[in-house]
Design a protein around this motif. Structure first.
Motif, mmCIF file in Angstrom:
data_model
loop_
_atom_site.group_PDB
_atom_site.id
_atom_site.type_symbol
_atom_site.label_atom_id
_atom_site.label_comp_id
_atom_site.label_asym_id
_atom_site.label_seq_id
_atom_site.Cartn_x
_atom_site.Cartn_y
_atom_site.Cartn_z
ATOM 1 N N THR A 243 0.773 -1.265 -0.015
ATOM 2 C CA THR A 243 -0.060 -0.094 0.008
ATOM 3 C C THR A 243 0.761 1.245 -0.028
ATOM 4 O O THR A 243 1.685 1.362 0.603
ATOM 5 C CB THR A 243 -0.811 0.069 1.239
ATOM 6 N N GLU A 244 0.608 2.240 -0.577
ATOM 7 C CA GLU A 244 1.490 3.467 -0.888
ATOM 8 C C GLU A 244 0.636 4.726 -0.357
ATOM 9 O O GLU A 244 -0.660 4.852 -0.422
ATOM 10 C CB GLU A 244 1.623 3.881 -2.401
ATOM 11 N N GLU A 245 1.358 5.337 0.445
ATOM 12 C CA GLU A 245 0.915 6.578 1.087
ATOM 13 C C GLU A 245 1.520 7.826 0.801
ATOM 14 O O GLU A 245 2.815 7.793 1.306
ATOM 15 C CB GLU A 245 0.388 6.302 2.663
ATOM 16 N N SER A 246 1.122 8.792 0.271
ATOM 17 C CA SER A 246 1.771 10.127 -0.130
ATOM 18 C C SER A 246 0.976 11.215 0.906
ATOM 19 O O SER A 246 -0.165 11.418 0.177
ATOM 20 C CB SER A 246 2.210 10.224 -1.427
ATOM 21 N N HIS A 247 1.768 11.807 1.792
ATOM 22 C CA HIS A 247 1.101 12.739 2.611
ATOM 23 C C HIS A 247 1.755 14.002 2.528
ATOM 24 O O HIS A 247 2.962 14.179 2.555
ATOM 25 C CB HIS A 247 1.025 12.056 4.030
ATOM 26 N N TYR A 248 0.987 14.971 2.564
ATOM 27 C CA TYR A 248 1.669 16.630 2.697
ATOM 28 C C TYR A 248 2.249 16.712 4.100
ATOM 29 O O TYR A 248 1.111 16.102 4.976
ATOM 30 C CB TYR A 248 0.517 17.470 2.400
ATOM 31 N N GLY A 249 3.151 17.133 4.463
ATOM 32 C CA GLY A 249 3.704 17.300 6.007
ATOM 33 C C GLY A 249 4.944 16.764 6.247
ATOM 34 O O GLY A 249 5.569 15.985 5.277
ATOM 35 N N THR A 250 5.238 16.656 7.454
ATOM 36 C CA THR A 250 6.572 16.273 7.839
ATOM 37 C C THR A 250 6.595 14.660 8.036
ATOM 38 O O THR A 250 5.687 14.138 8.618
ATOM 39 C CB THR A 250 6.628 16.634 9.179
ATOM 40 N N PRO A 251 7.605 14.070 7.192
ATOM 41 C CA PRO A 251 7.571 12.526 7.089
ATOM 42 C C PRO A 251 7.624 11.975 8.282
ATOM 43 O O PRO A 251 6.861 10.784 8.547
ATOM 44 C CB PRO A 251 8.823 12.150 6.316
ATOM 45 N N GLY A 252 8.413 12.242 9.334
ATOM 46 C CA GLY A 252 8.591 11.478 10.534
ATOM 47 C C GLY A 252 7.432 11.289 11.179
ATOM 48 O O GLY A 252 6.829 10.603 11.956
ATOM 49 N N ASN A 253 6.536 12.336 11.231
ATOM 50 C CA ASN A 253 5.255 12.480 11.963
ATOM 51 C C ASN A 253 4.425 11.536 11.402
ATOM 52 O O ASN A 253 3.612 10.759 12.120
ATOM 53 C CB ASN A 253 4.333 13.781 11.922
ATOM 54 N N HIS A 254 4.252 11.367 10.055
ATOM 55 C CA HIS A 254 3.504 10.185 9.337
ATOM 56 C C HIS A 254 3.788 8.817 9.796
ATOM 57 O O HIS A 254 3.299 7.888 10.237
ATOM 58 C CB HIS A 254 3.294 10.603 7.960
ATOM 59 N N LEU A 255 5.310 8.874 9.886
ATOM 60 C CA LEU A 255 5.810 7.471 10.244
ATOM 61 C C LEU A 255 5.614 7.106 11.530
ATOM 62 O O LEU A 255 5.096 5.740 11.922
ATOM 63 C CB LEU A 255 7.055 7.444 9.978
ATOM 64 N N VAL A 256 5.506 8.174 12.614
ATOM 65 C CA VAL A 256 5.207 7.720 13.929
ATOM 66 C C VAL A 256 3.709 7.165 14.031
ATOM 67 O O VAL A 256 3.202 6.249 14.748
ATOM 68 C CB VAL A 256 5.245 9.056 14.723
#
Length: 301
Positions: A243-256
């Motif tokens: 599954t692929e997720e491309s999010h606007y914003g800081t990468p670290g926050n999305h990974l957490v």
């Protein structure tokens, strides 16, 4: 390179949790487990104290890995377990040990009350300088934490693994990092969730909040770039659901955020051969300190 999983062991609760995780991973990989106990010599005046004499030090350095190995052999029948005592500075010894390892595993104290790690100076130094993948495991980590809940909502190690999460930079994707994540998902028989965080170029940023069309165009561009990077890897690993997720914003926050439903989080770190400092990059730093799952840091050029 010897295909061995190495774990740094000092007798603490967090290092024992790391050893259990390393044992499970070694079984998945079908390789031996090596318990490394690093003894840092104490100054001569302290070594002469009654409670820190040579016999006491020798007893402690031998007892910790011996008892840990005996317990792991009982809990993981068939796993080859070896021990080694090494004298020196822990961070330097572990970095050196990692050179010939499949994987290096370290324990880290959990943050009380919330998910995440308390990464000490030794752990940060090892992660920053090791040239093989390094995994940090919290003291509270249990086998069941890596798996889905059972039908009754009870934690169980008998259910399927939770997804592996990969943090990916599409501008400079590294093959070793991507291969590590796909292989980790494959041997767990689980899916791979690829998370990409992006921010607009500085000259776009001021108008982004009011220009929805521009925001949409940038989002589509990043989504397309992510799909293109992963296309050959999907073909190489057809059995791994991605599954692929491309999010606007800081990468670290999305990974957490993604770590809360993950069995393992995989991030990259650029290799810097400067012996000074412990630079691991902002994304890896954020994930290491706040992830709710074990974190694998994969060094790459």
């Amino acid at each position: 390179m010897n295909r061995t999983v190495i774990v740094g062991l000092d007798g603490s609760r967090e290092s024992r949790s790391a050893a259990e995780w390393a044992a499970r991973e070694a079984q998945l990989l079908g390789v031996p487990l090596k318990l490394v106990h690093v003894w840092e010599p104490v100054p001569v005046p302290m070594a002469q104290a009654p409670l820190l004499g040579a016999e006491t030090q020798q007893h402690w350095t031998e007892r910790v890995p011996r008892e840990a190995a005996e317990g792991i052999r009982l809990r993981h029948p068939g796993l080859e377990v070896v021990t080694e005592h090494v004298s020196g500075r822990p961070s330097e010894v572990l970095v050196d040990q990692a050179r010939n390892a499949e994987l290096l595993v370290l324990g880290s104290r959990g943050l009380s009350g919330i998910g995440g790690f308390m990464v000490g100076s030794v752990g940060l130094a090892v992660v920053a300088h090791a040239e093989r993948p390094t995994v940090l495991v919290r003291a509270e980590e249990l086998a069941a934490d890596e798996h889905e809940m059972d039908p009754a909502g009870i934690p169980s190690a008998a259910t399927p693994f939770r997804p592996v999460v990969l943090g990916l930079d599409v501008e400079s994707p590294d093959e070793e990092l991507i291969e590590f994540a796909f292989a980790a998902a494959a041997r767990r028989g689980t899916s791979l969730r690829v998370v990409h965080g992006w921010n607009p170029p500085p000259y776009y940023a001021y108008g982004l909040s009011v220009d929805l069309e521009l925001h949409g165009a940038l989002a589509r561009r990043e989504t397309t770039a992510l799909a293109e990077v992963l296309r050959p890897w999907r073909e190489k690993h057809p059995d791994v659901e991605v599954t692929e997720e491309s999010h606007y914003g800081t990468p670290g926050n999305h990974l957490v955020d993604a770590s809360r439903e993950a069995s393992l989080v995989v991030v990259g770190r650029r290799i810097r051969r400067n012996p000074f400092g412990a630079h691991i990059g902002p994304v890896a730093h954020a994930v290491l300190h706040h992830s709710a799952a074990p974190v694998a840091v994969v060094p790459h050029n």
